[in-house]
Scaffold this motif. Structure first.
Motif, PDB file in Angstrom:
ATOM      1  N   GLU A  85       0.829  -1.196   0.000  1.00  0.00           N
ATOM      2  CA  GLU A  85       0.000   0.000   0.000  1.00  0.00           C
ATOM      3  C   GLU A  85       0.866   1.249   0.000  1.00  0.00           C
ATOM      4  N   ASN A  86       2.010   1.159   0.644  1.00  0.00           N
ATOM      5  CA  ASN A  86       2.924   2.298   0.737  1.00  0.00           C
ATOM      6  C   ASN A  86       4.025   2.270  -0.321  1.00  0.00           C
ATOM      7  N   ASN A  87       4.037   1.237  -1.137  1.00  0.00           N
ATOM      8  CA  ASN A  87       5.051   1.118  -2.192  1.00  0.00           C
ATOM      9  C   ASN A  87       4.340   0.795  -3.507  1.00  0.00           C
ATOM     10  N   LYS A  88       3.781   1.817  -4.118  1.00  0.00           N
ATOM     11  CA  LYS A  88       2.983   1.635  -5.326  1.00  0.00           C
ATOM     12  C   LYS A  88       3.820   1.114  -6.497  1.00  0.00           C
ATOM     13  N   ASP A  89       5.087   1.504  -6.551  1.00  0.00           N
ATOM     14  CA  ASP A  89       5.953   1.026  -7.632  1.00  0.00           C
ATOM     15  C   ASP A  89       6.061  -0.493  -7.593  1.00  0.00           C
ATOM     16  N   LEU A  90       6.278  -1.014  -6.402  1.00  0.00           N
ATOM     17  CA  LEU A  90       6.413  -2.462  -6.240  1.00  0.00           C
ATOM     18  C   LEU A  90       5.089  -3.167  -6.515  1.00  0.00           C
ATOM     19  N   LEU A  91       3.991  -2.594  -6.053  1.00  0.00           N
ATOM     20  CA  LEU A  91       2.681  -3.182  -6.315  1.00  0.00           C
ATOM     21  C   LEU A  91       2.404  -3.235  -7.812  1.00  0.00           C
ATOM     22  N   PHE A  92       2.717  -2.141  -8.503  1.00  0.00           N
ATOM     23  CA  PHE A  92       2.521  -2.120  -9.952  1.00  0.00           C
ATOM     24  C   PHE A  92       3.341  -3.219 -10.625  1.00  0.00           C
ATOM     25  N   ASP A  93       4.599  -3.362 -10.215  1.00  0.00           N
ATOM     26  CA  ASP A  93       5.472  -4.362 -10.830  1.00  0.00           C
ATOM     27  C   ASP A  93       4.953  -5.782 -10.589  1.00  0.00           C
ATOM     28  N   LEU A  94       4.447  -6.040  -9.402  1.00  0.00           N
ATOM     29  CA  LEU A  94       3.912  -7.375  -9.110  1.00  0.00           C
ATOM     30  C   LEU A  94       2.636  -7.640  -9.915  1.00  0.00           C
ATOM     31  N   LEU A  95       1.774  -6.652  -9.996  1.00  0.00           N
ATOM     32  CA  LEU A  95       0.568  -6.806 -10.808  1.00  0.00           C
ATOM     33  C   LEU A  95       0.924  -7.014 -12.273  1.00  0.00           C
ATOM     34  N   SER A  96       1.983  -6.347 -12.713  1.00  0.00           N
ATOM     35  CA  SER A  96       2.414  -6.502 -14.107  1.00  0.00           C
ATOM     36  C   SER A  96       2.890  -7.925 -14.383  1.00  0.00           C
ATOM     37  N   LEU A  97       3.464  -8.578 -13.365  1.00  0.00           N
ATOM     38  CA  LEU A  97       3.898  -9.968 -13.542  1.00  0.00           C
ATOM     39  C   LEU A  97       2.702 -10.873 -13.817  1.00  0.00           C
ATOM     40  N   HIS A  98       1.611 -10.618 -13.108  1.00  0.00           N
ATOM     41  CA  HIS A  98       0.405 -11.424 -13.351  1.00  0.00           C
ATOM     42  C   HIS A  98      -0.141 -11.158 -14.749  1.00  0.00           C
ATOM     43  N   LYS A 118      -7.021  -3.590 -12.514  1.00  0.00           N
ATOM     44  CA  LYS A 118      -5.898  -3.417 -11.600  1.00  0.00           C
ATOM     45  C   LYS A 118      -4.796  -2.472 -12.096  1.00  0.00           C
ATOM     46  N   LEU A 119      -4.573  -2.431 -13.404  1.00  0.00           N
ATOM     47  CA  LEU A 119      -3.455  -1.636 -13.921  1.00  0.00           C
ATOM     48  C   LEU A 119      -3.865  -0.243 -14.396  1.00  0.00           C
ATOM     49  N   THR A 120      -5.045  -0.154 -15.016  1.00  0.00           N
ATOM     50  CA  THR A 120      -5.483   1.130 -15.558  1.00  0.00           C
ATOM     51  C   THR A 120      -5.486   2.264 -14.525  1.00  0.00           C
ATOM     52  N   PRO A 121      -5.888   2.017 -13.277  1.00  0.00           N
ATOM     53  CA  PRO A 121      -5.862   3.107 -12.280  1.00  0.00           C
ATOM     54  C   PRO A 121      -4.492   3.754 -12.110  1.00  0.00           C
ATOM     55  N   PHE A 122      -3.424   3.007 -12.400  1.00  0.00           N
ATOM     56  CA  PHE A 122      -2.079   3.575 -12.291  1.00  0.00           C
ATOM     57  C   PHE A 122      -1.830   4.617 -13.372  1.00  0.00           C
ATOM     58  N   VAL A 129       2.553   5.872 -16.975  1.00  0.00           N
ATOM     59  CA  VAL A 129       1.940   5.889 -18.306  1.00  0.00           C
ATOM     60  C   VAL A 129       2.789   5.127 -19.331  1.00  0.00           C
ATOM     61  N   GLY A 130       4.080   5.430 -19.362  1.00  0.00           N
ATOM     62  CA  GLY A 130       4.959   4.764 -20.325  1.00  0.00           C
ATOM     63  C   GLY A 130       5.011   3.261 -20.107  1.00  0.00           C
ATOM     64  N   LYS A 131       5.086   2.852 -18.847  1.00  0.00           N
ATOM     65  CA  LYS A 131       5.114   1.421 -18.540  1.00  0.00           C
ATOM     66  C   LYS A 131       3.819   0.735 -18.974  1.00  0.00           C
ATOM     67  N   LEU A 132       2.702   1.403 -18.695  1.00  0.00           N
ATOM     68  CA  LEU A 132       1.419   0.826 -19.088  1.00  0.00           C
ATOM     69  C   LEU A 132       1.323   0.657 -20.604  1.00  0.00           C
ATOM     70  N   GLU A 133       1.808   1.641 -21.327  1.00  0.00           N
ATOM     71  CA  GLU A 133       1.777   1.557 -22.788  1.00  0.00           C
ATOM     72  C   GLU A 133       2.603   0.372 -23.281  1.00  0.00           C
ATOM     73  N   ASP A 134       3.746   0.141 -22.649  1.00  0.00           N
ATOM     74  CA  ASP A 134       4.592  -0.992 -23.034  1.00  0.00           C
ATOM     75  C   ASP A 134       3.885  -2.318 -22.780  1.00  0.00           C
ATOM     76  N   PHE A 135       3.238  -2.430 -21.629  1.00  0.00           N
ATOM     77  CA  PHE A 135       2.537  -3.678 -21.308  1.00  0.00           C
ATOM     78  C   PHE A 135       1.342  -3.896 -22.221  1.00  0.00           C
ATOM     79  N   MET A 136       0.589  -2.829 -22.474  1.00  0.00           N
ATOM     80  CA  MET A 136      -0.576  -2.956 -23.344  1.00  0.00           C
ATOM     81  C   MET A 136      -0.169  -3.320 -24.776  1.00  0.00           C
TER      82      MET A 136
END
Length: 216
Positions: A85-98, A118-122, A129-136
């Motif tokens: 909850e306090n480390n959004k970068d890490l949460l995003f990275d873990l969600l990206s793995l899924h 789960k990812l769009t809210p980021f 934004v750039g990371k999301l574009e890469d994943f999408m």
């Protein structure tokens, strides 16, 4: 100006210091069985709580490394409440793995639904934004392994996320996020780089741990 490796033999190192450096590395890497063997043979002390936490951390890291990121998130929240909850970068990275695991399993519909939930809210935060574009972008390819962002599917990327997760959990538990061995290598590298800049590259070549170990 390189020091003759034989001169290192004249420097005495306390066995206890060496054992503690090795122990720190083993704890950091969750090598529980080896930790117990070293503790027994070298007369070191590790608490039952440390061993228990090491086993919990090992399970979390194994889940993340295998791509079971949601299980890793769940166990992390149990072990270290509020960490993600306090480390959004890490949460995003873990969600990206899924998300990546769904892509690799050719579950595009599930991947899209997961990304929306789960990812769009980021995307409301500019740095994601750039990371999301890469994943999408992975969704646009029938063979994502051949896409320009194929590195997101690699074991190296997953290991990077796992390493960050490991450091974050250890820091949350008031432990050093890097093992003593890593810090020694980091310090040696920085010192060597400073000397190289001060003396000039022609006098002292950039430090290479691999080459150093070969000479030693």
């Amino acid at each position: 100006m390189d020091v003759d490796p034989r001169q290192y033999e004249q420097i005495k190192i306390n066995d206890k210091d060496s054992h503690n450096i090795i122990l720190s590395y083993l704890i950091h890497g969750c090598y529980k069985d080896t930790v117990e063997s070293l503790v027994a043979s070298a007369g070191l002390k590790v608490s039952a709580t440390q061993l228990e936490d090491m086993e919990k951390r090992k399970r979390i890291l194994q889940f993340a490394l295998k791509g079971d990121a949601l299980d890793a998130i769940h166990l992390t929240e149990q072990m270290s409440p509020d960490l993600l909850e306090n480390n959004k970068d890490l949460l995003f990275d873990l969600l990206s793995l899924h998300f990546v695991e769904l892509i690799c399993s050719r579950k595009s519909t599930e991947a899209i639904d997961f990304a929306k939930a789960k990812l769009t809210p980021f995307g409301k935060v500019q740095k994601y934004v750039g990371k999301l574009e890469d994943f999408m972008a992975l969704l646009a390819y029938d063979e994502p392994e051949k896409s320009p962002v194929f590195h997101l599917l690699s074991l190296e990327y997953r290991q990077h996320v796992v390493d960050n997760l490991n450091r974050a959990i250890m820091a949350r538990e008031s432990m050093s996020s890097y093992s003593e061995l890593e810090r020694i290598i980091q310090q040696a590298t920085v010192v060597r780089q400073c000397l190289s800049e001060e003396l000039g590259k022609d006098v002292l070549l950039p430090f290479s741990l691999k080459d150093f170990l070969k000479r030693s």
